[in-house]
Design a protein around this motif. Structure first.
Motif, PDB file in Angstrom:
ATOM      1  N   ASN A  14       0.840  -1.196   0.000  1.00 39.26           N
ATOM      2  CA  ASN A  14       0.000   0.000   0.000  1.00 39.26           C
ATOM      3  C   ASN A  14       0.873   1.243   0.000  1.00 39.26           C
ATOM      4  O   ASN A  14       1.807   1.336   0.791  1.00 39.26           O
ATOM      5  N   GLY A  15       0.545   2.204  -0.848  1.00 37.84           N
ATOM      6  CA  GLY A  15       1.266   3.471  -0.907  1.00 37.84           C
ATOM      7  C   GLY A  15       1.317   3.979  -2.336  1.00 37.84           C
ATOM      8  O   GLY A  15       1.363   3.199  -3.286  1.00 37.84           O
ATOM      9  N   VAL A  16       1.341   5.295  -2.479  1.00 34.10           N
ATOM     10  CA  VAL A  16       1.399   5.899  -3.801  1.00 34.10           C
ATOM     11  C   VAL A  16       2.769   5.625  -4.406  1.00 34.10           C
ATOM     12  O   VAL A  16       3.802   5.916  -3.805  1.00 34.10           O
ATOM     13  N   GLY A  17       2.787   4.997  -5.570  1.00 37.84           N
ATOM     14  CA  GLY A  17       4.036   4.670  -6.249  1.00 37.84           C
ATOM     15  C   GLY A  17       4.694   3.404  -5.751  1.00 37.84           C
ATOM     16  O   GLY A  17       5.745   3.024  -6.256  1.00 37.84           O
ATOM     17  N   TYR A  18       4.115   2.745  -4.759  1.00 36.82           N
ATOM     18  CA  TYR A  18       4.677   1.492  -4.257  1.00 36.82           C
ATOM     19  C   TYR A  18       4.226   0.366  -5.172  1.00 36.82           C
ATOM     20  O   TYR A  18       3.049   0.212  -5.447  1.00 36.82           O
ATOM     21  N   ARG A  19       5.162  -0.448  -5.623  1.00 37.95           N
ATOM     22  CA  ARG A  19       4.792  -1.562  -6.491  1.00 37.95           C
ATOM     23  C   ARG A  19       5.844  -2.664  -6.427  1.00 37.95           C
ATOM     24  O   ARG A  19       6.953  -2.451  -5.963  1.00 37.95           O
ATOM     25  N   ALA A  20       5.444  -3.819  -6.911  1.00 35.22           N
ATOM     26  CA  ALA A  20       6.334  -4.970  -6.969  1.00 35.22           C
ATOM     27  C   ALA A  20       6.246  -5.573  -8.357  1.00 35.22           C
ATOM     28  O   ALA A  20       5.215  -5.468  -9.027  1.00 35.22           O
ATOM     29  N   PRO A  73       7.817  -1.883   6.669  1.00 31.99           N
ATOM     30  CA  PRO A  73       6.656  -2.273   7.467  1.00 31.99           C
ATOM     31  C   PRO A  73       5.565  -1.201   7.399  1.00 31.99           C
ATOM     32  O   PRO A  73       5.864  -0.026   7.172  1.00 31.99           O
ATOM     33  N   PRO A  74       4.312  -1.586   7.587  1.00 32.70           N
ATOM     34  CA  PRO A  74       3.231  -0.602   7.493  1.00 32.70           C
ATOM     35  C   PRO A  74       3.315   0.409   8.625  1.00 32.70           C
ATOM     36  O   PRO A  74       3.646   0.064   9.752  1.00 32.70           O
ATOM     37  N   GLU A  75       3.029   1.654   8.305  1.00 27.45           N
ATOM     38  CA  GLU A  75       3.058   2.689   9.330  1.00 27.45           C
ATOM     39  C   GLU A  75       1.627   3.045   9.727  1.00 27.45           C
ATOM     40  O   GLU A  75       0.711   2.926   8.921  1.00 27.45           O
ATOM     41  N   TYR A 111       0.840  -8.104   5.793  1.00 29.77           N
ATOM     42  CA  TYR A 111       0.194  -9.378   5.483  1.00 29.77           C
ATOM     43  C   TYR A 111      -1.238  -9.088   5.062  1.00 29.77           C
ATOM     44  O   TYR A 111      -1.861  -8.133   5.540  1.00 29.77           O
ATOM     45  N   ALA A 112      -1.804  -9.907   4.193  1.00 27.52           N
ATOM     46  CA  ALA A 112      -3.157  -9.664   3.680  1.00 27.52           C
ATOM     47  C   ALA A 112      -4.193  -9.704   4.801  1.00 27.52           C
ATOM     48  O   ALA A 112      -5.155  -8.944   4.782  1.00 27.52           O
ATOM     49  N   GLU A 113      -4.001 -10.592   5.791  1.00 26.89           N
ATOM     50  CA  GLU A 113      -4.979 -10.709   6.865  1.00 26.89           C
ATOM     51  C   GLU A 113      -4.689  -9.767   8.034  1.00 26.89           C
ATOM     52  O   GLU A 113      -5.461  -9.710   8.985  1.00 26.89           O
ATOM     53  N   GLU A 114      -3.597  -9.025   7.966  1.00 26.52           N
ATOM     54  CA  GLU A 114      -3.196  -8.134   9.055  1.00 26.52           C
ATOM     55  C   GLU A 114      -4.059  -6.875   9.063  1.00 26.52           C
ATOM     56  O   GLU A 114      -4.390  -6.324   8.007  1.00 26.52           O
ATOM     57  N   VAL A 115      -4.415  -6.410  10.237  1.00 22.90           N
ATOM     58  CA  VAL A 115      -5.182  -5.179  10.393  1.00 22.90           C
ATOM     59  C   VAL A 115      -4.272  -4.153  11.045  1.00 22.90           C
ATOM     60  O   VAL A 115      -3.721  -4.404  12.124  1.00 22.90           O
ATOM     61  N   ILE A 116      -4.106  -3.009  10.398  1.00 24.82           N
ATOM     62  CA  ILE A 116      -3.245  -1.949  10.915  1.00 24.82           C
ATOM     63  C   ILE A 116      -4.120  -0.964  11.676  1.00 24.82           C
ATOM     64  O   ILE A 116      -5.057  -0.390  11.122  1.00 24.82           O
TER      65      ILE A 116
END
Length: 180
Positions: A90-96, A152-154, A163-168
């Motif tokens: 997740n993030g603007v311009g973030y890609r794989a 890591p997610p901020e 992780y797909a199932e992770e809740v931030i």
């Protein structure tokens, strides 16, 4: 007796399980895995079922009983079905992107992060989702954790790899905390 340790392990017909001394080898359509088992633990095979047994009731043997059963069961599942871990970027311009066996991550650094796939592990990218697949559960989980550690997610904007199932749990920024 250990509740987990006394459960039998069902071996599918497409999987071969061999015990030689203190080493277990499991071979199936998704690959081949081997692991050393503690000397106090023995495996007994009856047709398509494997039972894990321990020598004594010491605390060490009791703890290794359930652990060994789980590890052998994960080996059987891994070579027959395989394991996957899903990550979201997740993030603007973030890609794989994948390039052969290499994973290229662009996650806000001045340079792309390149992660080579070890033997037995594959990467698949679809949109902002990254799927890590392999027959070894330990290896798939460790690689997913290493990739997540890159960014890591901020908690403020939710940017990063999670992780797909992770809740931030999101936090209010400076402007949201002022009282008027």
């Amino acid at each position: 007796m250990s509740r987990i340790g006394k459960q039998p392990i069902t071996v599918p017909s497409s999987v071969t399980l061999d015990v030689a001394g203190d080493e277990v080898r499991v071979k199936g359509p998704k690959g081949e895995l081997s692991r050393r088992i503690p000397p106090a633990i023995t495996l007994r095979r009856e047709s398509d079922t494997v039972f894990v047994e321990r020598a004594t009731d010491s605390n060490t043997d009791r703890s290794l009983h359930g652990l060994t059963r789980t590890l052998v069961a994960n080996m059987v599942t891994g070579v027959s079905e395989g394991f996957t871990r899903r990550l979201e970027i997740n993030g603007v311009g973030y890609r794989a992107a994948t390039n052969g066996t290499m994973l290229t991550l662009q996650v806000g650094f001045s340079h792309p992060v390149i992660y080579p796939a070890p033997a037995g592990v594959t990467f698949a990218v679809q949109g902002n989702a990254l799927t890590i697949s392999g027959s070894n559960k330990e290896q798939v989980g460790e690689i997913a954790a290493q990739i997540r550690r890159v960014r890591p997610p901020e908690p403020y904007k939710g940017k990063g790899i999670k992780y797909a199932e992770e809740v931030i749990r999101r936090k209010a920024g400076k402007a949201g905390s002022k009282k008027k």
